[in-house]
Structures are given as structure tokens and as C-alpha cells.
Write a protein that holds these residues in place. Structure first.
Motif, PDB file in Angstrom:
ATOM      1  N   TYR A   1       0.776  -0.988  -0.069  1.00 11.92           N
ATOM      2  CA  TYR A   1      -0.090  -0.222  -0.441  1.00 11.92           C
ATOM      3  C   TYR A   1       0.468   1.534   0.051  1.00 11.92           C
ATOM      4  CZ  TYR A   1      -3.783  -3.111   1.056  1.00 11.92           C
ATOM      5  OH  TYR A   1      -4.509  -3.886   1.236  1.00 11.92           O
TER       6      TYR A   1
ATOM      7  N   SER B   1     -12.645  -7.685  -9.022  1.00 14.54           N
ATOM      8  CA  SER B   1     -13.255  -8.007  -7.574  1.00 14.54           C
ATOM      9  C   SER B   1     -12.849  -6.716  -6.611  1.00 14.54           C
ATOM     10  CB  SER B   1     -11.496  -8.679  -7.149  1.00 14.54           C
ATOM     11  OG  SER B   1     -11.228  -9.771  -7.832  1.00 14.54           O
ATOM     12  N   LEU B   2     -11.916  -5.872  -7.384  1.00 16.24           N
ATOM     13  CA  LEU B   2     -12.181  -4.673  -6.421  1.00 16.24           C
ATOM     14  C   LEU B   2     -13.304  -3.764  -6.361  1.00 16.24           C
ATOM     15  CD1 LEU B   2      -9.799  -3.426  -4.344  1.00 16.24           C
ATOM     16  CD2 LEU B   2      -8.859  -2.279  -5.897  1.00 16.24           C
TER      17      LEU B   2
ATOM     18  N   ILE C   1     -17.093  -1.401  -6.357  1.00 13.47           N
ATOM     19  CA  ILE C   1     -17.708  -1.972  -4.961  1.00 13.47           C
ATOM     20  C   ILE C   1     -19.448  -1.613  -5.825  1.00 13.47           C
ATOM     21  CG2 ILE C   1     -19.079  -0.233  -3.610  1.00 13.47           C
ATOM     22  CD1 ILE C   1     -16.448   0.131  -2.911  1.00 13.47           C
TER      23      ILE C   1
ATOM     24  N   LYS D   1     -21.715   2.305  -1.211  1.00 11.67           N
ATOM     25  CA  LYS D   1     -22.903   1.812  -0.608  1.00 11.67           C
ATOM     26  C   LYS D   1     -23.765   2.766   0.140  1.00 11.67           C
ATOM     27  CE  LYS D   1     -22.783  -2.578  -2.293  1.00 11.67           C
ATOM     28  NZ  LYS D   1     -21.916  -4.383  -1.304  1.00 11.67           N
TER      29      LYS D   1
ATOM     30  N   ASP E   1      -4.412  -5.885  -4.656  1.00 10.87           N
ATOM     31  CA  ASP E   1      -4.821  -4.623  -4.099  1.00 10.87           C
ATOM     32  C   ASP E   1      -5.645  -4.043  -2.802  1.00 10.87           C
ATOM     33  OD1 ASP E   1      -2.591  -3.546  -5.948  1.00 10.87           O
ATOM     34  OD2 ASP E   1      -4.396  -2.881  -7.451  1.00 10.87           O
ATOM     35  N   GLY E   2      -5.859  -5.280  -2.327  1.00  7.89           N
ATOM     36  CA  GLY E   2      -6.616  -4.898  -1.038  1.00  7.89           C
ATOM     37  C   GLY E   2      -8.590  -5.517  -1.557  1.00  7.89           C
ATOM     38  N   ALA E   3      -8.381  -6.352  -2.421  1.00  5.94           N
ATOM     39  CA  ALA E   3     -10.278  -7.016  -2.701  1.00  5.94           C
ATOM     40  C   ALA E   3     -10.155  -7.953  -2.080  1.00  5.94           C
ATOM     41  CB  ALA E   3      -9.805  -7.080  -4.645  1.00  5.94           C
ATOM     42  N   TRP E   4      -9.743  -9.080  -1.687  1.00  4.23           N
ATOM     43  CA  TRP E   4     -10.001 -10.136  -1.372  1.00  4.23           C
ATOM     44  C   TRP E   4      -8.960 -11.002   0.468  1.00  4.23           C
ATOM     45  CZ3 TRP E   4      -7.622 -14.485  -3.292  1.00  4.23           C
ATOM     46  CH2 TRP E   4      -7.573 -13.892  -4.763  1.00  4.23           C
TER      47      TRP E   4
ATOM     48  N   SER F   1     -14.599 -10.327   0.766  1.00  2.00           N
ATOM     49  CA  SER F   1     -14.130  -9.910  -0.908  1.00  2.00           C
ATOM     50  C   SER F   1     -14.935  -8.411  -0.134  1.00  2.00           C
ATOM     51  CB  SER F   1     -15.380 -10.116  -1.772  1.00  2.00           C
ATOM     52  OG  SER F   1     -15.618  -8.513  -3.183  1.00  2.00           O
ATOM     53  N   VAL F   2     -14.338  -7.275  -0.840  1.00  2.00           N
ATOM     54  CA  VAL F   2     -14.029  -6.237  -0.542  1.00  2.00           C
ATOM     55  C   VAL F   2     -15.709  -5.799  -1.308  1.00  2.00           C
ATOM     56  CG1 VAL F   2     -12.308  -4.663  -0.233  1.00  2.00           C
ATOM     57  CG2 VAL F   2     -13.647  -5.244  -2.439  1.00  2.00           C
ATOM     58  N   SER F   3     -16.289  -4.737  -0.211  1.00  2.00           N
ATOM     59  CA  SER F   3     -18.441  -4.236  -1.531  1.00  2.00           C
ATOM     60  C   SER F   3     -19.293  -4.544  -0.307  1.00  2.00           C
ATOM     61  CB  SER F   3     -18.317  -4.339  -2.282  1.00  2.00           C
ATOM     62  OG  SER F   3     -18.482  -5.826  -2.700  1.00  2.00           O
TER      63      SER F   3
ATOM     64  N   VAL G   1     -16.655  -2.288   3.633  1.00  3.40           N
ATOM     65  CA  VAL G   1     -16.038  -2.009   3.228  1.00  3.40           C
ATOM     66  C   VAL G   1     -15.439  -2.175   2.081  1.00  3.40           C
ATOM     67  CG1 VAL G   1     -13.906  -4.284   3.215  1.00  3.40           C
ATOM     68  CG2 VAL G   1     -16.577  -4.572   4.339  1.00  3.40           C
ATOM     69  N   GLU G   2     -14.376  -1.691   2.087  1.00  2.00           N
ATOM     70  CA  GLU G   2     -13.815  -0.913   0.663  1.00  2.00           C
ATOM     71  C   GLU G   2     -11.929  -1.268  -0.205  1.00  2.00           C
ATOM     72  OE1 GLU G   2     -13.613   3.592  -0.301  1.00  2.00           O
ATOM     73  OE2 GLU G   2     -14.850   4.384   2.016  1.00  2.00           O
ATOM     74  N   ASN G   3     -11.851  -1.485   1.060  1.00  2.00           N
ATOM     75  CA  ASN G   3     -10.183  -2.341   0.698  1.00  2.00           C
ATOM     76  C   ASN G   3      -9.957  -3.132   2.341  1.00  2.00           C
ATOM     77  OD1 ASN G   3      -9.149   0.084  -0.555  1.00  2.00           O
ATOM     78  ND2 ASN G   3      -8.343  -1.375  -1.449  1.00  2.00           N
ATOM     79  N   ILE G   4      -9.255  -3.905   2.067  1.00  2.00           N
ATOM     80  CA  ILE G   4      -8.774  -4.732   3.269  1.00  2.00           C
ATOM     81  C   ILE G   4      -7.426  -5.322   3.558  1.00  2.00           C
ATOM     82  CG2 ILE G   4      -8.891  -7.305   4.104  1.00  2.00           C
ATOM     83  CD1 ILE G   4     -11.621  -8.073   2.160  1.00  2.00           C
ATOM     84  N   LEU G   5      -7.585  -4.416   4.697  1.00  3.82           N
ATOM     85  CA  LEU G   5      -5.761  -4.224   4.819  1.00  3.82           C
ATOM     86  C   LEU G   5      -4.316  -5.738   5.133  1.00  3.82           C
ATOM     87  CD1 LEU G   5      -6.235  -0.765   6.263  1.00  3.82           C
ATOM     88  CD2 LEU G   5      -5.602  -1.124   4.049  1.00  3.82           C
TER      89      LEU G   5
ATOM     90  N   TYR H   1     -10.129  -0.725   5.604  1.00  2.65           N
ATOM     91  CA  TYR H   1     -10.711   0.207   5.371  1.00  2.65           C
ATOM     92  C   TYR H   1     -11.858   0.932   4.322  1.00  2.65           C
ATOM     93  CZ  TYR H   1     -10.621   5.301   3.619  1.00  2.65           C
ATOM     94  OH  TYR H   1     -11.048   6.830   3.418  1.00  2.65           O
TER      95      TYR H   1
END
Lengths: 592, 107
Positions: free
Chosen positions: A269, A416-417, A419, A471, B10-13, B23-25, B45-49, B63
């Protein structure tokens, strides 16, 4: 401690991934050992393959890097053929069908639903015409961007195309630069209008003039550390260095080496060079570059042309804001920029694009950073006949501003990322806005960028209206929503959008835009642009001008599209997913 | 039995044993009144750190933001699933209230 990704990279990375990839392709997706899948999928990115999201296992997005967005004669046809044969999935998109090409904001190409088993044939077809997926994703030099009409433009200070191509040839497959701490995005531009968008790249070469030994020398100033992702947008910073075209590759390589040696490999990050620039500042960056990575004395920055930048600027200063339309080239021929709504084009249309480019131009196509395509080298006498082609009815050189200004990322359809759903939604938005909203008089450029998340692939922070996936709850139920930002843009003094309204349910966003534009028209002073209006208005006042409301617009994708295996499937539940599948598309069962 | 836990793309899952599990979202209801002024933050959930295991409980640091009040940030460790005989067992994160555990390094 190094991350898992760094450990995997230290074991196998770069060019050598290819032989493993081809072996797995030969033997089938399910022969990848289960406890090695994360590692291999991470490595495959280096060869342009990105495993699609949950529910779509065994299918890949494939990115083809086209340096500076140039598709030479014959390449577009092959891209269309590959998409036709290999990029068809188990379900259809209701707007785009099955089999399409995505033109991206980094002047690349993305195909979806690619099967690992087809990779050898696809690589053979692409490489037969000089196309490659090498380093299209992963931690290395990505596709180099620039002014898409470099070498043809009348507004050019210096022809940057040979420089972009030299960088591509030097740093693609180069073992010294194939394993960087993170992705490495480079922009090279020589045009006066700023269409390389250098400000949002890790490394930007921008046109400049410097007096060297008493002679006016044309070349590039260097900026470092731009990028939009992760709620941490940065504009690239001037490091006070000028290079000639002949020095560009050497100095760019030195900067890449500096990043390789000093970027943060312990925390992905924090790995992008923008964070190193935060830590060091431009002066230290330049000093380290000079002392440790360059063997000759760097020139200080030359005189730049930033005051002339118009591209994606939101200012009506007479320059181009995009490349749509018919424009004369320096050689007297014309280029014709076609609007591709959200950058997606069906395979039949892509084949037709190749035919039309060949019949009326040189056969070359160029991809822009606004997800559009350009037919180049059209003689004046062929312009009328070209405009009569059916293809241009749908991909217009003179589109409505709402169609022209729309950009959208991939979204939850595959990513995947993300929303929220994006591409289809932006198409619905643009069509509704075109039918229902009047733009204030004289407003011909109005950019709306929709990004599904903070990764910012649709570059939302540099649009008139920025939309970002979120959301919220509506009537107690969770629904997809968007944050709304206003007044971003590049140009001489770039700035990012102000996020003035958060979590607007997606069905209320078109109404919000309609009301906002009506409020703008009411308060507008003279011919000011929307960005100028936003710049002189307080943030609190702006928030009040965005009045979300339901309208005749209906959104069929309010629910959590991420919870589906594919949002447009008849049965979209995860349990209905056919994935993972064999190379022929039949589901892999526990009996296999 | 060793279990591999990692955050990818990138922290998606969250990956558990090389399978995508979280998963995010997603919208989580958190038992973490210290995150914001809401009694039970309604957290997207926007990003998993980060991801880790405490006994059989798999937890993540993420995050995101409370969609009721707009507070953004990183709550403490949030349970996202459990391990049973080395296998990941999902919990219905969007329907149950998730108890947040504050670590020593949390504010």
C-alpha cells in the motif's frame, strides 16, 4: 518483512513466467496446484493476465499493451479476431452482447472471459503482428502512454513517439527493470495540449525547451510521483530535470532503478513512487538520482508549455479537450476521432473499424486516454465517404457531450475491487442525460467519469463530475451508491475534484446531475466553464447544488452486483456459476 | 495444520488456502461504537488491509466507512470466518453483528 507477493516475485518473475504459463495452458487450469494458485495468478499478471473475480474462476482478463496507443495496420483486425474467437463468456452482456473489446484509459486493450488453455494460440496470433501482453499488468513498466496523435499532430512541440517506442523497446522484457516494488506508469508527450496526462503518472516526460551551450534545445522536463489510487491522489512533482530525446531512455532507466532500489517492498500500500516522493521531496529525489543513478550532470528544467495545456482541462482555452472529431494532421491528411461510449466495442464493430481504417486511412488506429479510437491518415477527399459509413453512426466523430464525456472502468462485472456496476450503468446514465437534460449554452465538453472504487481506473478525480462506487441504504435495504465529486481537471493548474456529496443511491444520480446543471446555468457568470464555476464556489454551497432525486431513470442493478457470479446472467446467484470450467467451457466438477 | 492467509489484488479480497473467501464491497454491522457516533456502525468495506488468525477465528483489518454517518477509517480486527479442521467456514457477515477487537496498536 517482505510480503508474500515479494516472496513469489523473488522465486519466479518476469520473462520466465511465460514458460510456466504455457505449460499450465497445455495441461489445463485445474493442474495449477491448489496451494500455488495465489502465487501463479499474481505472476500471470506480468504477462497481462488477471484472474477474474469471485464466481468467474478460471476466466481471465487479458490486457494487450499498445505503446502510445498505436495499433499499426493489420493489428486491429487481429485484436478483433482474437476477441471474436476467445473472448466469449458463458453469459451475455445485455448492452454489448458476447465478445467485445475494451479500449482503456491507458491506451491499452482489455479482453474478458479468456481461458488459460487458449493462451498459446492467442499469443501466437498477437505476436504474429507485433502485439504483446508482456508487462501489461504486474510490478514493472506498464503500457507507455502519450499524445495519441504523436508524430501526426499539428500542435506538436517535439515528436515524442520515437521516445515512447524506444522506452517500450528498452524496458519491456528488461531483466533489470522487470521486478519493481509496484506498477510503474510512464507518460511521454511532446504535444502542446497536455494529452499525455503526465500529471497522473509515476514518471512523466513533458515537452520543454532548454538553452544548452547557447542553443535552444527541444526535449522534456521530468515529473515524478503522480497517481490517483487509494484515496491518495497525487500530482506528479517537478524534479527540475530536463532531458533531450537522446537522453530520455537513460534517465528514465535511472529513475526506474532508483524506484527499484528505494521503493517500499514491505508494504504494497506504500509501494508506489508517490509515497517515496512524499517522504523525500523533489529536491532529495533529484539529489539521489544525480549522485547514485546518473553518470552525467543533469540539466535543470527547461521552459515548459503547461500554460497551453487544454486536454481534459475543463477550460475553454481554444485547445482540444479530447481527440474526438476531424482534425488536420501536420502532413495535410486528417485524423478522425470516434467516440466509443465507455470504451467498449463489439467484435463485429471492431472488425469494421479495422476495415474502415484500411479503406480510408493507412489502416492505423490509435487509442486515446478517454477510451476512444482514432482513424489516422485520411486524405481530405475521402472524408465525406468515411463519414457516410454506418460505423460512424454509432461511433460518432461529433457526439452529444454526454456521450463524448463519459468514461467508466470495468466495475463489478469482472473486477474484484469494484463496489458497483459501472460500464452498463454509465451507458444508461449517458443515454438518459442526453434525452432529459439540457446543457447550458455553449457547453460542448462535459466530462463524467465513473469509477467503481478508489483504485480510480476511470480517473474520476479529473472530471467535471466524478462518480465513485459506494454503498448506502435506501428504504432500509442496501443499494449501490455513488460519491459525487465536482470540478476536477488537468491543464496548467491541475486539481482533483472536491467530493461534495456522498453515498447517493445510483437511481438518484441522474436527477442529481440534472439539478446540478440547472443550478450551474442559473448561477453561471458569462461563458464560464463548469470547472471555473466550481472553483469560485464554496464547497458547502456546491453540496447544496447537488440535489439527488428519483426521476424517470430506473436502475436495474441497485442490488449488490458483487454477490452475483455475473450480474447479467438469468440466474445470477453464485451457486449458478459454471466456473471454474475446462478449456472448452464445461464446468470442472469434483469428479474431474 | 497450517493455513495460508493473505490479502490480494490491491486489498480486494482475503485468500484462505488459495481460495477467495472475503471480498470488499460487503456491508458489515459492527459492534464498535468507538469507530463513530453510531451505536452499531453500518460499515462498507472498501479495502482489506490485513488478515490474521486468533485461535480458530479469522479476522481482518479493513478500511471503509460507516454509511450512516460517513466516518471513514480502520476499525479494529473484525471476525470474518472460522477454521474448522483447517477449512474456512464463512459467517454471514452481512446479517450478523460483528464484534470488533481492538488491538494494542489501535487508536
Amino acid at each position: 518483512m517482505p510480503t508474500d507477493v515479494e516472496r513469489w516475485k523473488s522465486e519466479v518473475y518476469g520473462n520466465e513466467i511465460r514458460e510456466h504459463l504455457l505449460e499450465f495452458a497445455e495441461q489445463g487450469w485445474d493442474t495449477i496446484p491448489e496451494d500455488e494458485r495465489d502465487a501463479w495468478f499474481e505472476r500471470f499478471k506480468w504477462w497481462g493476465l488477471y484472474h477474474q473475480r469471485n464466481g468467474q474462476e478460471s476466466y481471465f482478463m487479458m490486457r494487450i499493451g499498445t505503446p502510445n496507443g498505436v495499433l499499426t495496420p493489420g493489428q486491429t483486425e487481429v485484436v478483433a479476431e482474437v476477441a471474436d474467437e476467445y473472448a466469449r463468456g458463458p453469459a451475455e452482456n445485455p448492452i454489448f452482447g458476447n465478445g467485445y473489446v475494451d479500449w482503456t484509459t491507458r491506451q491499452s486493450i482489455q479482453l474478458h472471459w479468456i481461458k488459460l488453455e487458449d493462451i498459446p494460440e492467442i499469443f501466437e496470433k498477437l505476436e504474429s503482428v507485433g502485439l504483446s501482453t508482456q508487462q501489461a499488468c504486474g510490478d514493472s513498466w506498464r503500457n507507455i502512454v502519450g499524445c495519441p496523435v504523436a508524430g501526426k499532430d499539428k500542435h506538436e512541440h517535439v515528436d515524442a513517439l520515437p521516445v515512447a517506442m524506444e522506452l517500450n523497446e528498452t524496458f519491456k522484457g528488461n531483466d533489470d527493470h522487470s521486478n519493481l516494488p509496484r506498477k510503474w506508469k510512464v507518460s511521454v508527450t511532446g504535444c502542446r495540449e497536455g494529452c499525455g496526462q503526465g500529471d497522473i503518472n509515476d514518471l512523466a516526460l513533458e515537452p520543454a525547451t532548454k538553452e544548452i551551450d547557447g542553443e535552444e534545445t527541444k526535449g522534456f522536463n521530468i515529473r515524478i510521483g503522480g497517481g490517483l489510487s487509494r484515496n491518495e491522489p497525487r500530482l506528479a512533482r517537478d524534479i527540475d530535470v530536463f532531458v533531450t530525446p537522446e537522453q530520455a531512455a537513460e534517465v528514465s532507466g535511472a529513475i526506474s532503478a532508483l524506484f527499484r532500489e528505494n521503493g517500499d517492498r514491505d508494504n504494497r500500500y506504500n509501494a508506489r513512487i508517490k509515497f517515496l516522493m512524499d517522504e523525500w521531496g523533489a529536491e532529495k529525489f533529484r539529489n539521489v538520482l544525480q549522485e547514485e543513478f546518473v553518470d552525467f550532470e543533469l540539466e535543470t528544467a527547461g521552459d515548459d508549455l503547461r500554460s497551453e495545456y487544454s486536454y481534459n482541462s475543463g477550460y475553454a482555452d481554444g485547445g482540444h479537450s479530447d481527440h474526438v472529431g476531424i482534425h488536420e494532421q501536420a502532413d495535410g491528411n486528417y485524423y478522425v476521432g470516434l467516440d466509443v461510449l465507455v470504451g467498449r466495442m463489439g467484435v463485429d464493430d471492431t472488425k469494421e473499424l479495422a476495415r474502415v481504417a484500411d479503406e480510408y486511412g493507412s489502416g492505423e488506429i490509435r487509442i486515446t486516454q478517454r477510451q476512444n479510437v482514432i482513424i489516422t491518415d485520411v486524405p481530405e477527399e475521402k472524408l465525406d465517404a468515411l463519414q457516410d459509413e454506418d460505423l460512424l453512426d454509432h461511433y460518432s466523430p461529433d457526439p452529444h457531450p454526454f456521450m463524448r464525456g463519459s468514461i467508466a472502468c470495468t466495475g463489478t462485472e469482472f473486477c474484484s475491487l469494484s463496489i458497483v456496476e459501472t460500464k452498463n450503468r454509465q451507458v444508461r446514465y449517458a443515454r438518459w442525460l442526453k434525452e432529459n437534460v439540457e446543457l447550458p449554452a455553449g457547453v460542448e465538453d462535459f466530462h463524467i467519469h465513473l469509477s467503481g472504487c478508489t483504485a480510480s481506473c476511470a480517473q474520476p478525480q479529473i472530471a467535471d463530475i466524478s462518480l465513485r462506487g459506494m454503498k448506502t441504504r435506501k428504504d432500509g435495504e442496501p443499494v449501490e451508491a455513488l460519491d459525487i465529486g465536482l470540478g476536477g481537471g488537468l491543464g496548467e493548474n491541475p486539481n482533483f475534484a472536491e467530493w461534495v456529496t456522498q453515498r447517493v443511491p445510483v437511481d438518484e444520480v441522474p436527477g442529481a446531475i440534472k439539478n446540478l446543471l440547472a443550478n450551474f446555468e442559473e448561477r453561471r457568470e458569462g461563458d464560464e466553464t463548469f470547472r471555473e464555476f466550481v472553483a469560485r464556489t464554496d464547497e458547502e454551497d456546491l453540496a447544496e447544488l447537488v440535489e439527488p432525486e428519483e426521476t424517470s431513470y430506473e436502475d436495474p442493478m441497485m442490488h449488490n452486483t458483487k454477490r452475483t457470479w455475473y450480474p447479467y446472467a438469468e440466474d445470477d446467484s453464485m451457486d449458478a456459476s459454471p466456473a471454474p470450467t475446462h478449456g472448452d467451457g464445461t464446468p470442472i466438477t469434483s469428479d474431474d | 495444520m497450517s493455513v495460508s492467509l493473505r490479502v490480494l489484488d490491491d486489498g480486494a479480497w482475503v485468500s484462505v488456502n488459495d481460495a477467495r473467501e472475503v471480498s470488499v464491497s460487503e456491508l458489515w454491522r459492527l459492534d464498535d461504537p468507538s469507530f463513530c457516533g453510531c451505536e452499531l456502525p453500518d460499515f462498507v468495506v472498501e479495502n482489506i488491509l490485513d488478515v490474521g488468525a486468533d485461535g480458530r477465528t479469522i479476522s481482518a483489518r479493513v478500511y471503509g466507512q460507516c454509511i450512516a454517518c460517513g466516518q471513514t477509517g480502520v476499525p479494529g480486527w473484525v471476525p470474518v470466518g472460522r477454521l474448522r479442521e483447517g477449512e474456512f467456514v464463512d459467517i454471514d457477515r452481512e446479517r450478523v453483528v460483528l464484534p470488533v477487537r481492538r488491538g494494542d496498536d489501535d487508536e
